[in-house]
Write a protein that holds these residues in place. Structure first.
Motif, short mmCIF file in Angstrom:
data_model
loop_
_atom_site.label_atom_id
_atom_site.label_comp_id
_atom_site.label_asym_id
_atom_site.label_seq_id
_atom_site.Cartn_x
_atom_site.Cartn_y
_atom_site.Cartn_z
N ARG A 251 -13.08 0.53 -1.16
CA ARG A 251 -12.02 0.61 -0.14
C ARG A 251 -10.64 0.46 -0.78
NH1 ARG A 251 -11.72 -3.86 4.53
NH2 ARG A 251 -11.79 -5.16 2.67
N ASN B 54 -7.80 3.22 -0.57
CA ASN B 54 -6.54 2.94 0.14
C ASN B 54 -5.32 3.10 -0.74
OD1 ASN B 54 -8.09 2.40 2.35
ND2 ASN B 54 -7.62 0.21 2.46
N THR C 270 0.84 -1.20 0.00
CA THR C 270 0.00 0.00 0.00
C THR C 270 0.87 1.25 0.00
OG1 THR C 270 -1.74 -1.18 1.22
CG2 THR C 270 -1.83 1.23 1.22
#
Length: 694
Positions: free
Chosen positions: A517, A521, A483
């Motif tokens: 999501r 993210n 991420t």
């Protein structure tokens, strides 16, 4: 009087601050200062200390063999944090403290709700405790704990003279133990074990599905009346591993459960190793006391003969149900109402098995605090430097009704500055793809080898992968380093990489939520590839789910969608029905996809991703390179791409070599297949024995 700014107590005062104590504890690493050592011990013993601060305290005390530190580490076996219990268990082994803490380790093995802690306890007890203490692990509810025991028993049983004693460590009668015995004999003799009958939920649950998302949806679709009619079956699902399934069972019991059904459910929640406390809490939270009274009195007052429902519940424990019911006396209703029943059942109810903590040595800070007199407390408040412990000083200040901060130094000690470089944006070079593959007719063009973030590869590892020609990455929400890599890219660079993302849900709204999501993210505009993960049943793919996937594509949130599965039949049917791409397991040990899946993919032009190419590392062998596992699958006709999940740059570099040098020599292939055949036999027995659900 305040502590002088240059006194050791001025530094250890920072340990009282939850926002600073982790950094402070780390800065005391290797200390020989009494005040700092006592401060670290007090931090570790404080049950309100965070896991990160407690972990820092343990690391900083690694060098210290004083009785004070050893005592604190032994007490840390009862920390509220599972990670600290595991760390403390490792310290018992490293410091050769297992014999003296065997009772506490046994308590972890038999009661801890986290299998990782119980596995650590197995390995610790095996190092220095009486072997009979390991027996409960043979029937542990989690296969990883049973396997940890099996590895020790296998080693000990190689000595033929010790084998009978080793087998005595298996609990009997117990189905898991019987299968563990089968596994041990296979490992010792090479003879495959006989087949054993396994529990098939489809034989007693008409709405069963192996896919948890489908089972949860089936329970929802039953409606309240359907769940009420099926409650005798639902009771058996109270311990289902999926929270969504348990939630529907709990709701049905709360809405319409009879006392007998409540007793059945409560009686199945008796094994603390299965973390049943939250389930019981969810079942009883907010229920009227009249309902609790009805159920408890039903359990306490019914005849010894079990009702038909309870006789049919595998794992039901009448002692668990009676213990719960007895605990309600005096809370939900007067004890006098069931005095006679409690006296009658008293021999059957277990005493508390909580181990009383040992007393602190007289020179321990906690002992000094307990021994404080008013005169001594006043003396310490007036001159705090006569003490080395803030735990003691805090108690003294409280006795004198003085705020402890009045003893603090005038100028608070500050942690040494740790320069922290800001997370600079990443700039990727133009990714030069090696042997690129088109995914589907209108999907992205990707590298044949992708990188997964499963094992926390450092951010620079993903950069290195891109430099070597990788533009395909596998992401799930807890892949923190991946991420960070994606979010540090510029918007233009993010459009150059392709993320494979998925969902474990079976509800259209929840599937869309998972997509949104992931986009949020990773700061993405669109997901390149979106899969329905771990599909175990076609019931997961209802028309509304398929429509939602099409809608996500129309809305521009996903470029293409498909599914992943361990089930080759589902993979084949998905290909036939036009799903593209499809993800399936494939390796030199699991080759059936080569005849049952891949020919259909080649015929219809379906893109196939493969996973588990090294069988989580178990396929690896010195006779070939790890990258050969990826060469094997990428050289298999019909495979479009596969994924590696390295944890270090070293592993990444090795596996990326399959991109630059794709050829797999025949002699290497032969060695790899030979290892795969051996491992397949091992896995087959392993699944039927150690890992079998009974």
């Amino acid at each position: 009087m305040r502590v002088p700014n240059d006194h050791p107590l001025a530094r250890t005062y920072v340990l009282l601050d939850p926002d600073l104590n982790t950094g402070a504890a780390e800065s005391f690493r290797g200390t020989v200062e009494v005040a700092e050592r006592e401060g670290l011990v007090e931090l570790l013993l404080n049950r309100e200390t965070s896991a990160s601060a407690a972990s820092a305290a343990i690391r900083s005390l690694e060098h210290d063999e004083s009785p004070l530190t050893r005592n604190a580490l032994a007490r840390a076996l009862r920390s509220p944090h599972p990670s600290i219990r595991i760390l403390a268990t490792g310290e018992m082994v490293r410091r050769k403290m297992v014999p003296g803490t065997a009772t506490d380790l046994f308590q972890l093995l038999t009661t801890d709700p986290f299998w990782q802690v119980r596995r650590a306890a197995v390995n610790a007890l095996a190092e220095g405790a009486p072997r009979e203490l390991l027996a409960p692990a043979s029937n542990d509810p989690h296969w990883r704990v049973r396997y940890a025991l099996g590895q020790w028993l296998e080693e000990w049983g190689r000595d033929l003279t010790a084998r009978d004693n080793v087998l005595e460590l298996l609990l009997t009668p117990a189905p898991h133990s019987a299968r563990l015995r089968d596994y041990l004999f296979y490992r010792w003799t090479g003879n495959a074990p006989a087949e054993r009958t396994a529990n098939d939920p489809q034989s007693w649950c008409p709405f069963w599905d192996w896919d948890p998302a489908v089972l949860a949806r089936n329970l929802e679709l039953l409606g309240r009346s359907g769940r009420r009619e099926a409650l005798n079956v639902l009771v058996r699902l109270i311990n289902h591993p999926d929270e969504r399934v348990r939630a529907w069972v709990i709701l049905a019991l709360r809405e319409d459960g009879t006392p007998e059904q409540w007793e059945g459910a409560i009686g199945l929640l008796g094994d603390p190793r299965e973390d049943t406390a939250p389930v019981l809490e969810a079942l009883t939270r907010g229920i009227e006391l009249d309902r609790i009274e009805e159920v408890a009195k039903f359990i306490l007052c019914r005849p010894p003969t079990l009702p038909p429902l309870l006789e049919t519940l595998p794992g039901y424990s009448s002692i668990t149900a009676k213990s719960w019911a007895a605990a309600q006396a005096g809370e939900a209703f007067p004890v006098e109402d069931v005095r006679a029943e409690l006296e009658r059942l008293k021999p059957d109810l277990p005493d508390s098995n909580t181990i009383a903590p040992s007393l602190f040595a007289p020179d321990h800070p906690h002992a000094r605090a307990a021994a404080l007199t008013s005169d001594r407390a006043k003396e310490l408040v007036e001159n705090p430097t006569r003490e080395t412990s803030w735990f003691v000083l805090s108690r003294a200040a409280k006795m004198c009704r003085v705020p402890v901060w009045k003893l603090a130094p005038e100028t608070p000690w500050k942690l040494p500055a740790t320069p922290r470089a800001p997370a600079e944006p990443l700039e990727l070079p133009r990714i030069a793809l090696v042997r690129p593959r088109q995914i589907g007719p209108d999907g992205p063009i990707v590298s044949p080898l992708g990188v997964s973030g499963h094992y926390g590869l450092p951010v620079e590892g993903y950069v290195r992968a891109a430099e070597r020609g990788v533009n395909l990455f596998f992401w799930e929400p807890n892949y923190a380093t991946l991420t960070r890599f994606v979010t540090r890219l510029s918007p233009s660079d993010r459009r150059e990489v392709h993320m494979l993302v998925g969902t474990f849900e079976a509800d259209p709204a929840k599937i869309r939520k998972d997509v949104e999501r992931a986009l949020r993210n990773m700061k993405l505009e669109r997901l390149s590839i979106f899969l329905i993960f771990w599909t175990q049943s076609w019931q997961r793919i209802t028309p509304d789910v398929r429509e939602e996937l099409e809608s996500l594509k129309r809305d521009g949130l996903v470029q293409m969608f498909g599914l992943s599965t361990h089930n080759r039949g589902i993979a084949r049917d998905a290909i036939i029905e036009g799903w593209n791409p499809v993800m399936v397991r494939h390796s030199a040990a699991h080759r059936k996809a080569e005849t049952e899946v891949l020919p259909f993919a080649r015929e219809r032009g379906t893109s196939i991703f493969t996973f588990n190419n090294t069988c989580y590392g178990r396929l690896l062998d010195p006779s070939f390179r790890p990258s050969d596992c990826f060469r094997y699958t990428l050289n298999t006709p019909g495979v479009s791409a596969c994924f590696t999940a390295p944890s270090t740059l070293e592993y990444l570099e090795e596996n990326l070599d399959a991109l630059q040098n794709p050829e797999l020599p025949d002699d290497v292939r032969d060695r790899l297949l030979k290892r795969g055949e051996w491992m397949y036999r091992e896995d087959t027995v392993f699944r039927k024995t150690v890992r079998a659900e009974v």
